[in-house]
Design a protein around this motif. Structure first.
Motif, PDB file in Angstrom:
ATOM      1  N   MET A 144       0.844  -0.992  -0.126  1.00 23.78           N
ATOM      2  CA  MET A 144       0.375   0.064   0.685  1.00 23.78           C
ATOM      3  C   MET A 144       0.834   1.082  -0.124  1.00 23.78           C
ATOM      4  SD  MET A 144      -2.685   1.446   3.070  1.00 23.78           S
ATOM      5  CE  MET A 144      -3.468   3.065   3.052  1.00 23.78           C
ATOM      6  N   ILE A 145       0.751   1.767  -0.682  1.00 22.11           N
ATOM      7  CA  ILE A 145       0.735   3.830  -0.756  1.00 22.11           C
ATOM      8  C   ILE A 145       0.915   4.664   0.388  1.00 22.11           C
ATOM      9  CG2 ILE A 145       1.300   5.690  -1.858  1.00 22.11           C
ATOM     10  CD1 ILE A 145       1.621   3.599  -4.999  1.00 22.11           C
ATOM     11  N   PRO A 146       1.827   5.046   1.115  1.00 22.39           N
ATOM     12  CA  PRO A 146       0.613   5.720   2.375  1.00 22.39           C
ATOM     13  C   PRO A 146       0.321   7.153   1.937  1.00 22.39           C
ATOM     14  CG  PRO A 146       2.794   4.769   2.747  1.00 22.39           C
ATOM     15  CD  PRO A 146       3.025   4.670   0.548  1.00 22.39           C
ATOM     16  N   ARG A 147      -0.665   7.281   2.648  1.00 24.91           N
ATOM     17  CA  ARG A 147      -1.663   8.873   1.596  1.00 24.91           C
ATOM     18  C   ARG A 147      -1.199   9.704   2.417  1.00 24.91           C
ATOM     19  NH1 ARG A 147      -5.254   7.349  -1.993  1.00 24.91           N
ATOM     20  NH2 ARG A 147      -4.856   9.218  -2.829  1.00 24.91           N
ATOM     21  N   HIS A 148      -1.528  10.644   2.443  1.00 27.87           N
ATOM     22  CA  HIS A 148      -0.733  12.493   2.756  1.00 27.87           C
ATOM     23  C   HIS A 148      -2.264  12.071   3.785  1.00 27.87           C
ATOM     24  CE1 HIS A 148       3.048  13.686   1.148  1.00 27.87           C
ATOM     25  NE2 HIS A 148       2.791  11.643   1.142  1.00 27.87           N
ATOM     26  N   ALA A 149      -2.922  12.118   3.670  1.00 23.79           N
ATOM     27  CA  ALA A 149      -4.856  11.734   4.381  1.00 23.79           C
ATOM     28  C   ALA A 149      -4.377  11.296   5.510  1.00 23.79           C
ATOM     29  CB  ALA A 149      -6.382  12.217   3.340  1.00 23.79           C
ATOM     30  N   THR A 150      -3.287   9.848   5.684  1.00 27.90           N
ATOM     31  CA  THR A 150      -3.833   9.920   7.041  1.00 27.90           C
ATOM     32  C   THR A 150      -3.854  10.430   7.915  1.00 27.90           C
ATOM     33  OG1 THR A 150      -2.646   7.803   5.827  1.00 27.90           O
ATOM     34  CG2 THR A 150      -2.506   7.097   7.865  1.00 27.90           C
ATOM     35  N   ASP A 151      -2.568  10.950   8.216  1.00 29.10           N
ATOM     36  CA  ASP A 151      -2.986  11.717  10.002  1.00 29.10           C
ATOM     37  C   ASP A 151      -4.152  12.481   9.944  1.00 29.10           C
ATOM     38  OD1 ASP A 151      -0.470  11.015  10.159  1.00 29.10           O
ATOM     39  OD2 ASP A 151       0.854  12.400   9.005  1.00 29.10           O
ATOM     40  N   THR A 152      -4.381  13.748   8.488  1.00 33.71           N
ATOM     41  CA  THR A 152      -5.742  13.778   8.763  1.00 33.71           C
ATOM     42  C   THR A 152      -7.274  13.064   9.715  1.00 33.71           C
ATOM     43  OG1 THR A 152      -4.847  15.233   7.073  1.00 33.71           O
ATOM     44  CG2 THR A 152      -7.459  15.429   7.587  1.00 33.71           C
ATOM     45  N   ALA A 153      -6.513  11.783   8.592  1.00 25.93           N
ATOM     46  CA  ALA A 153      -8.186  11.227   9.454  1.00 25.93           C
ATOM     47  C   ALA A 153      -7.733  10.540  10.504  1.00 25.93           C
ATOM     48  CB  ALA A 153      -7.877   9.915   8.159  1.00 25.93           C
ATOM     49  N   LEU A 154      -6.549   9.967  10.968  1.00 24.74           N
ATOM     50  CA  LEU A 154      -6.377   9.533  12.694  1.00 24.74           C
ATOM     51  C   LEU A 154      -7.473  11.220  13.613  1.00 24.74           C
ATOM     52  CD1 LEU A 154      -3.670   7.775  12.024  1.00 24.74           C
ATOM     53  CD2 LEU A 154      -5.404   7.144  12.903  1.00 24.74           C
ATOM     54  N   ARG A 155      -6.696  12.060  13.202  1.00 22.47           N
ATOM     55  CA  ARG A 155      -7.212  12.833  14.156  1.00 22.47           C
ATOM     56  C   ARG A 155      -8.671  13.630  13.941  1.00 22.47           C
ATOM     57  NH1 ARG A 155      -5.139  17.443  10.787  1.00 22.47           N
ATOM     58  NH2 ARG A 155      -7.020  18.517  10.931  1.00 22.47           N
ATOM     59  N   LEU A 156      -9.130  13.673  13.448  1.00 22.17           N
ATOM     60  CA  LEU A 156     -10.639  14.072  12.688  1.00 22.17           C
ATOM     61  C   LEU A 156     -11.579  13.148  13.540  1.00 22.17           C
ATOM     62  CD1 LEU A 156     -11.186  14.976   9.359  1.00 22.17           C
ATOM     63  CD2 LEU A 156     -11.226  15.999  11.290  1.00 22.17           C
TER      64      LEU A 156
END
Length: 389
Positions: free
Chosen positions: A1-13
């Motif tokens: 899986m290619i890491p997505r830059h939205a991951t940190d935002t998703a975890l925060r939300l």
């Protein structure tokens, strides 16, 4: 899986909201991201007829199957489920309890707004950004290949060529999503409309001309374009016209959100054909605008982008807020800087005066430097420029 830059935002939300909604076009990686955030969590797709029927007929029974929460894929198929989710998450008071994904804004977002206001953190996930591809060592080596291939995940995690994947994607989208959202009797006519839109990417939207060329009414053209927007295939970039009088263009510009899809709709069969293709400049502009949108969406922010153009042809391709001021960005596909490229930014700066920020130029070359106070970014550094916004 290619890491997505939205991951940190998703975890925060997910730490601050009981429900996380991930929306975006089909095949942009929504399900993969949702599952990666919730390993071992129950997963259900409402694309499956039996699951969809249960969610529609017995929503309470459907949700009772998930005492520990769940990932509910393509949740727009059961919009009434949102009302029942409201009561459940209010009672359980758990953050990150459910993750919803959806590829259409109509059914899903309208119900979220009505029933789940204040309970949902939202991310809009588009295909890969250039920094994501570069981080995985998958960024194409030349610009024409990138424009032709686009950034949809299946083209990077499977042995697929764009000429094999895009026709199937286009046909599936027309047959599945359009029939759900519109009473389109002639799918061939709608496909013609989509191709005509692709031919206008990077241009001012003239809805009357688009309707006439397609042989449909102005009202139908507006309705169909709204569906393309709701499905995350196109973006209408608004003009900036505050504080500069009345002699300005106030029509939005039309952009596709993936150059590969636009190239496929234009009938471009390989990257070599792009070198002399008349739409190459428009596709490059489409790429750059899309990268700025992706950076904002990955951070959980609205697009917040504009362009500026006066009625004599002076134009700045992209504007965004930087503090209390506006950053102008010019976009050119050529590999060698020409002084005329800076004319739009110079005109803008003369109007703004002392508050004007130094301009940026994103171009199709390989070198990064400054010229006449303007920062010049090569195409490989689009993500770096967009990330500084």
């Amino acid at each position: 899986m290619i890491p997505r830059h939205a991951t940190d935002t998703a975890l925060r939300l997910a730490r601050g909201f009981p429900i996380l909604a991930i929306t975006g076009p089909r095949q942009s990686g929504k399900t993969t991201l949702a599952k990666s955030l919730n390993p071992g969590r129950a997963y259900v797709s409402l694309e499956e007829p039996d699951q969809r029927e249960l969610a529609l007929v017995d929503p309470r029974g459907f949700l009772a199957r998930f005492p520990d929460g769940a990932v509910i894929d393509e949740a727009q198929h059961a919009p009434d489920l949102m009302s029942y989710l409201q009561g459940l998450v209010d009672a359980r008071q758990r953050m990150g309890d459910f993750v919803l994904t959806g590829s259409q804004q109509f059914g899903l977002m309208s119900r979220i707004t009505q029933s789940l206001a204040g309970r949902v953190g939202r991310i809009e996930l588009l295909p890969f950004s250039l920094p994501e591809l570069a981080g995985a060592s998958l960024l194409p080596g030349d610009l024409d290949t990138l424009l032709w291939r686009g950034a949809y995940p299946p083209l990077y995690d499977r042995p697929l060529a764009p000429g094999d994947w895009f026709p199937s994607y286009i046909a599936t989208y027309l047959e599945r999503d359009v029939r759900q959202l519109l009473a389109v009797r002639d799918l061939t006519l709608f496909q013609r409309f989509v191709r005509l839109c692709a031919a206008r990417t990077g241009q001012l939207l003239n809805l009357s001309a688009l309707a006439n060329d397609c042989g449909i009414s102005h009202t139908t053209a507006r309705e169909w374009l709204t569906v393309l927007e709701a499905s995350y295939l196109v973006l209408l970039l608004p003009p900036y016209f505050r504080n500069f009088g009345k002699r300005l263009v106030k029509t939005p510009k039309l952009y596709f959100l993936d150059t590969g899809l636009a190239a496929a709709l234009l009938g471009i069969r390989d990257s070599a054909a792009l070198n002399i293709h008349p739409q190459r400049g428009a596709l490059f502009e489409t790429l750059v605008v899309g990268e700025f949108v992706k950076q904002r969406f990955n951070a959980g922010q609205p697009a917040g982008l504009w362009f500026w153009r006066d009625n004599t042809g002076n134009e700045v391709d992209l504007l965004f807020e930087s503090g209390t001021r506006l950053q102008p960005v010019e976009i050119k596909s050529g590999a060698t800087l020409v002084s005329d490229w800076l004319r739009g930014i110079e005109k803008w700066r003369s109007l703004v005066g002392a508050d004007a920020l130094p301009g940026w130029l994103v171009y199709g070359g390989d070198d990064e430097y400054s010229r006449a106070g303007i920062e010049v970014f090569p195409w490989r550094s689009i993500g770096e420029a967009a990330g500084r916004t």
